[in-house]
Design an enzyme around this catalytic site. Structure first.
Site, PDB file in Angstrom:
ATOM      1  N   ASP A  82      17.518  -0.294  12.583  1.00 55.35           N
ATOM      2  CA  ASP A  82      16.734  -0.826  11.470  1.00 55.35           C
ATOM      3  C   ASP A  82      15.894  -2.010  11.938  1.00 55.35           C
ATOM      4  O   ASP A  82      16.407  -2.948  12.546  1.00 55.35           O
ATOM      5  CB  ASP A  82      17.682  -1.253  10.343  1.00 55.35           C
ATOM      6  CG  ASP A  82      16.951  -1.597   9.066  1.00 55.35           C
ATOM      7  OD1 ASP A  82      15.941  -0.935   8.759  1.00 55.35           O
ATOM      8  OD2 ASP A  82      17.393  -2.518   8.359  1.00 55.35           O
ATOM      9  N   HIS A  83      14.593  -1.970  11.661  1.00 55.17           N
ATOM     10  CA  HIS A  83      13.667  -3.055  12.028  1.00 55.17           C
ATOM     11  C   HIS A  83      13.729  -3.364  13.528  1.00 55.17           C
ATOM     12  O   HIS A  83      13.816  -4.528  13.927  1.00 55.17           O
ATOM     13  CB  HIS A  83      13.958  -4.312  11.208  1.00 55.17           C
ATOM     14  CG  HIS A  83      13.570  -4.199   9.774  1.00 55.17           C
ATOM     15  ND1 HIS A  83      12.263  -4.297   9.341  1.00 55.17           N
ATOM     16  CD2 HIS A  83      14.319  -3.959   8.673  1.00 55.17           C
ATOM     17  CE1 HIS A  83      12.224  -4.141   8.019  1.00 55.17           C
ATOM     18  NE2 HIS A  83      13.457  -3.931   7.594  1.00 55.17           N
ATOM     19  N   ASP A 103       9.494  -1.644  13.819  1.00 52.27           N
ATOM     20  CA  ASP A 103       8.860  -2.586  12.902  1.00 52.27           C
ATOM     21  C   ASP A 103       7.769  -3.392  13.605  1.00 52.27           C
ATOM     22  O   ASP A 103       8.051  -4.297  14.381  1.00 52.27           O
ATOM     23  CB  ASP A 103       9.914  -3.528  12.313  1.00 52.27           C
ATOM     24  CG  ASP A 103       9.342  -4.409  11.207  1.00 52.27           C
ATOM     25  OD1 ASP A 103       8.130  -4.294  10.923  1.00 52.27           O
ATOM     26  OD2 ASP A 103      10.105  -5.192  10.624  1.00 52.27           O
ATOM     27  N   HIS A 206      12.931  -0.684   1.270  1.00 56.01           N
ATOM     28  CA  HIS A 206      13.903  -1.631   1.796  1.00 56.01           C
ATOM     29  C   HIS A 206      14.151  -2.704   0.734  1.00 56.01           C
ATOM     30  O   HIS A 206      13.269  -3.016  -0.054  1.00 56.01           O
ATOM     31  CB  HIS A 206      13.369  -2.312   3.057  1.00 56.01           C
ATOM     32  CG  HIS A 206      13.236  -1.390   4.227  1.00 56.01           C
ATOM     33  ND1 HIS A 206      13.072  -1.848   5.514  1.00 56.01           N
ATOM     34  CD2 HIS A 206      13.249  -0.040   4.317  1.00 56.01           C
ATOM     35  CE1 HIS A 206      12.984  -0.826   6.342  1.00 56.01           C
ATOM     36  NE2 HIS A 206      13.075   0.280   5.637  1.00 56.01           N
ATOM     37  N   SER A 209      18.786  -4.238  -3.065  1.00 53.49           N
ATOM     38  CA  SER A 209      19.824  -5.076  -3.686  1.00 53.49           C
ATOM     39  C   SER A 209      19.211  -5.862  -4.836  1.00 53.49           C
ATOM     40  O   SER A 209      18.117  -6.416  -4.735  1.00 53.49           O
ATOM     41  CB  SER A 209      20.422  -6.033  -2.659  1.00 53.49           C
ATOM     42  OG  SER A 209      21.165  -5.333  -1.694  1.00 53.49           O
ATOM     43  N   ASN A 228      17.151   1.466   1.387  1.00 57.59           N
ATOM     44  CA  ASN A 228      17.984   0.592   2.209  1.00 57.59           C
ATOM     45  C   ASN A 228      18.540  -0.554   1.376  1.00 57.59           C
ATOM     46  O   ASN A 228      17.809  -1.175   0.592  1.00 57.59           O
ATOM     47  CB  ASN A 228      17.168  -0.011   3.354  1.00 57.59           C
ATOM     48  CG  ASN A 228      16.794   1.005   4.417  1.00 57.59           C
ATOM     49  OD1 ASN A 228      16.973   2.195   4.232  1.00 57.59           O
ATOM     50  ND2 ASN A 228      16.278   0.519   5.523  1.00 57.59           N
TER      51      ASN A 228
END
Length: 288
Positions: A82-83, A103, A206, A209, A228
């Protein structure tokens, strides 16, 4: 079961009207929590080696930790960078990651395209799908003029055509992190829909949350099929650890187990919100 073609999952999700989850690991217990949650919910999961764990233990050790904990799992999972930077992408390819997010979103568009195309050419040579990002995602609580952060539809069309990426992560109102009690910007679902109609590849969000379940469902309905998350799950893990310690002196292992149980519940809830619960058995994909 480890799956070496997780891109097929996302195409299945697009056809089935749901999103596949990408969640980050931080240690053994959080890795176990994600695997156990995926198994419990019968949902596929991208186990993501991300920006917090890499400085802590490095790409190789994080990968080895994930492989070790997943060895006996019945979950449908893939291991995803990720990234990643260019150097991390090189290491991930050597190690055998199943999926890679490169990224270069911090670069001007032309430079981002050139750098991403280079990463795509390398990864595709080894049969590894590539996700990349276009647009800017702010940190939670930062002052934001959203017009300058949102992914531009025409730039997205050019970016996908010129790089050959398999998945496109976009900025449509998400942020990195969560501040409890702070209301976040509603997702720009009309922008998501316009980009989904314009580019041929599945879209990724992304930073889900703190995003309400109804907005997660709206994003899926308008074209996002990988999501994500990290902060909500870390907060759940932390709450379990704190509750164990607040009840009196406890062994560290007991507190970590309490955190793992809380994180399992939080991850299962996310799978249900994205609509991926119960889909693992019907997925296509498999060895490259």
């Amino acid at each position: 079961m480890r799956d070496f073609d997780p891109l097929r999952w996302v195409h299945d999700a697009r056809a089935g009207g749901y999103a596949v989850a990408g969640f980050n690991m931080h240690n053994d217990e959080t890795t176990q929590a994600l695997l156990q949650a995926a198994e419990q919910a019968e949902a596929p999961v991208f186990l993501q080696v991300g920006r917090a764990v890499i400085p802590h233990m490095g790409v190789r050790r994080a990968y080895e930790m994930t492989v070790r904990n997943a060895a006996d799992s019945g979950a449908r999972y893939a291991i995803h960078l990720d990234h990643g930077s260019w150097e991390e992408v090189l290491e991930a390819v050597r190690l055998g990651f199943d999926s890679i997010m490169f990224d270069a979103a911090h670069l001007p568009l032309a430079e981002n395209i050139a750098a991403t195309r280079r990463a795509v050419e390398l990864c595709h040579h080894y049969g590894i799908p590539v996700e990349a990002e276009l647009g800017k995602i702010p940190d939670v609580g930062a002052p934001v003029e959203w017009a300058s952060y949102y992914t531009d539809v025409h730039e997205a069309e050019r970016f996908v055509a010129e790089t050959g990426v398999d998945l496109l992560a976009i900025s449509a109102g998400v942020v990195h992190g969560v501040i409890p009690g702070l209301e976040q910007e509603p997702l720009a679902v009309n922008l998501i829909a316009r980009i989904a109609e314009t580019v041929p590849v599945p879209l990724v969000l992304h930073g889900i949350s703190g995003v309400p379940d109804n907005e997660i469902k709206d994003a899926v309905a308008h074209g996002v099929h990988k999501m994500n998350g990290d902060t909500d799950l870390r907060h759940a893990f932390r709450s379990g650890v704190l509750q164990a310690w607040e009840s009196g002196d406890r062994q560290l292992e007991e507190a970590l187990d309490a955190g793992r149980l809380k994180m399992i519940d939080a991850a299962v809830a996310k799978f249900h919100a994205m609509g991926s619960a119960g889909t693992a058995g019907a997925l296509t994909g498999g060895p490259r």
